[in-house]
Design a protein around this motif. Sequence first.
Motif, PDB file in Angstrom:
ATOM      1  N   VAL A   1       0.912  -1.164  -0.060  1.00 18.37           N
ATOM      2  CA  VAL A   1       0.105  -0.062   0.129  1.00 18.37           C
ATOM      3  C   VAL A   1       0.848   1.068  -0.014  1.00 18.37           C
ATOM      4  CG1 VAL A   1      -1.409   1.429   1.301  1.00 18.37           C
ATOM      5  CG2 VAL A   1      -1.873  -0.996   1.114  1.00 18.37           C
ATOM      6  N   LEU A   2       0.455   2.110  -0.769  1.00 15.67           N
ATOM      7  CA  LEU A   2       1.302   3.185  -0.924  1.00 15.67           C
ATOM      8  C   LEU A   2      -0.044   4.400  -0.580  1.00 15.67           C
ATOM      9  CD1 LEU A   2       3.578   5.386  -1.445  1.00 15.67           C
ATOM     10  CD2 LEU A   2       2.976   5.489  -3.797  1.00 15.67           C
ATOM     11  N   LEU A   3       0.337   5.214   0.554  1.00 14.64           N
ATOM     12  CA  LEU A   3      -0.630   6.474   0.747  1.00 14.64           C
ATOM     13  C   LEU A   3       0.172   7.606   0.429  1.00 14.64           C
ATOM     14  CD1 LEU A   3      -1.612   5.286   4.623  1.00 14.64           C
ATOM     15  CD2 LEU A   3      -3.200   5.515   2.401  1.00 14.64           C
ATOM     16  N   ASP A   4      -0.544   8.210  -0.631  1.00 16.87           N
ATOM     17  CA  ASP A   4       0.169   9.270  -1.398  1.00 16.87           C
ATOM     18  C   ASP A   4      -0.722  10.423  -1.241  1.00 16.87           C
ATOM     19  OD1 ASP A   4       2.538   9.849  -3.590  1.00 16.87           O
ATOM     20  OD2 ASP A   4       0.579  10.815  -4.624  1.00 16.87           O
ATOM     21  N   GLY A   5      -0.322  11.380  -0.316  1.00 22.56           N
ATOM     22  CA  GLY A   5      -1.428  12.422  -0.090  1.00 22.56           C
ATOM     23  C   GLY A   5      -2.774  11.937   0.378  1.00 22.56           C
ATOM     24  N   ASP A   6      -3.894  12.454  -0.686  1.00 23.60           N
ATOM     25  CA  ASP A   6      -5.151  11.725  -0.291  1.00 23.60           C
ATOM     26  C   ASP A   6      -5.512  10.639  -1.414  1.00 23.60           C
ATOM     27  OD1 ASP A   6      -5.188  13.267  -2.587  1.00 23.60           O
ATOM     28  OD2 ASP A   6      -6.898  14.510  -1.781  1.00 23.60           O
ATOM     29  N   TRP A   7      -4.574  10.160  -1.596  1.00 28.03           N
ATOM     30  CA  TRP A   7      -4.789   8.834  -2.508  1.00 28.03           C
ATOM     31  C   TRP A   7      -4.094   7.635  -1.813  1.00 28.03           C
ATOM     32  CZ3 TRP A   7      -7.499   8.161  -7.000  1.00 28.03           C
ATOM     33  CH2 TRP A   7      -7.847   9.198  -7.717  1.00 28.03           C
TER      34      TRP A   7
END
Length: 449
Positions: free
Chosen positions: A239-245
């Motif tokens: 899982v990559l949490l990228d800002g609000d994505w």
Amino acid sequence: MCAEAVGARRFLDAFVKEFPEPLGPDDPLPVTPTGTGARVSLEELHGESLELGLQLLHARNAPAPLSSALSHAALLELLKSDLTPYQPAPDQEQDGLLLFSVRLQRCFFNKLREVVFAWAQRSPAPSPGPSRPLWTSAHAIRNTRRKMEDRHVTLSEFSPLFGLQDGVHRGYFAVFDGHGGVDAAAYAATHLHVALGNHDDLKRDPGGALKRAFKHTDDMFRQKAQRERLRSGSTGVAVLLDGDWLHVGWLGDSQVLLVRQGEPVSLMEPHKPEREDEKRRIEDLGGCIAFMGCWRVNGTYAVSRAIGDFDQKPYVSSDADCASVRLCGDEDLVLLACDGFFDAVRPGEVPGLVQEALREGAGPGPGAGPGPGPGAGPGAGPGPGAGPGAGVAQYLVGRARSAGSSDNITVVTVFLRDPALLLQEAPPPPPPCPAQDGAPPDPTAAEQH
């Protein structure tokens, strides 16, 4: 001075006192490296060094943003160095340029020490950049299996680890479920996030970069497997949490689940040999699916996609799938787990079990905080800095075991909102069933499913 700067200053000063002199050529490393190869390629040097740095700094309670920034700066200094002293003699047969791993790790530590000393002389202590809390809980057990072949990664501060200064907060979390040995899982835990962090498309197309990072890691592991005669494989979910994505990439039957307002949200369909499209893909390549206690590819592996398993490529594919979802702010948590968990616990049970864990006070305890970094081994969970929800993963692992799982079990939970707030908002537990015919109440009734 803000609390973050005070914590950074305290750590830097303590590190300087602990290591007043650099390591000599025969001095042991202050931490046992998790890498297994005696020699590494130049590309593998990146992951091996970052893992060593994060492991060392986490063991000394370094703040997560500072730990990532220090490890990145030390790697840059190492790569500027002359690496020829770490190469084998020209007359020694080798495939490509390989470097002596242990000697390089000692050099990396000395570079890390130099960076710490330089930063400690600044006043105030350097700021590692923007951050936001990600309450993380991780726990893993060998269970009844002879070996522990799972590995997991929790990196709540991904951006500073790769020098990304675009103001976007990123977190990376992964679970790898090895089979036929731990080598493939350990390799993916060390190198997949590095392939992602160094990918040219990370900022423009993070989902695509995550998908391609799986393939690149498999290609790298193929070279290691050939030179060291390794035969293992590993499923994986990252899982990559990228800002609000939120971006999810996966190979095989490890899974990720999003919980939004107390309800499970499916983000993926695991790759299993009996899945109709997987069965068709394998048969179109000339392979077959056979039932031998469970469905197996060509009568061998019970997974249809994985890193490694090169004796069954391309039937066992290394092409990951990826899904992306925009976060709205009402999401509770993300859970990653291997099949040892999901074979015993249904996705629909997860929100209720998390609420049970929070009500029973599963925190503080093992497994919360910034994370131990890449390649965490059996039972690993960040101990320092335990916070709300710290013991949730341990509680979930225990429930899967009591539900009959005999496999290795690994669970990583990443809370997207404060666990204390989730506990306040959770509905009250159901009352125990009333006694019938004068029988005393069953004290276990509230725990039955």
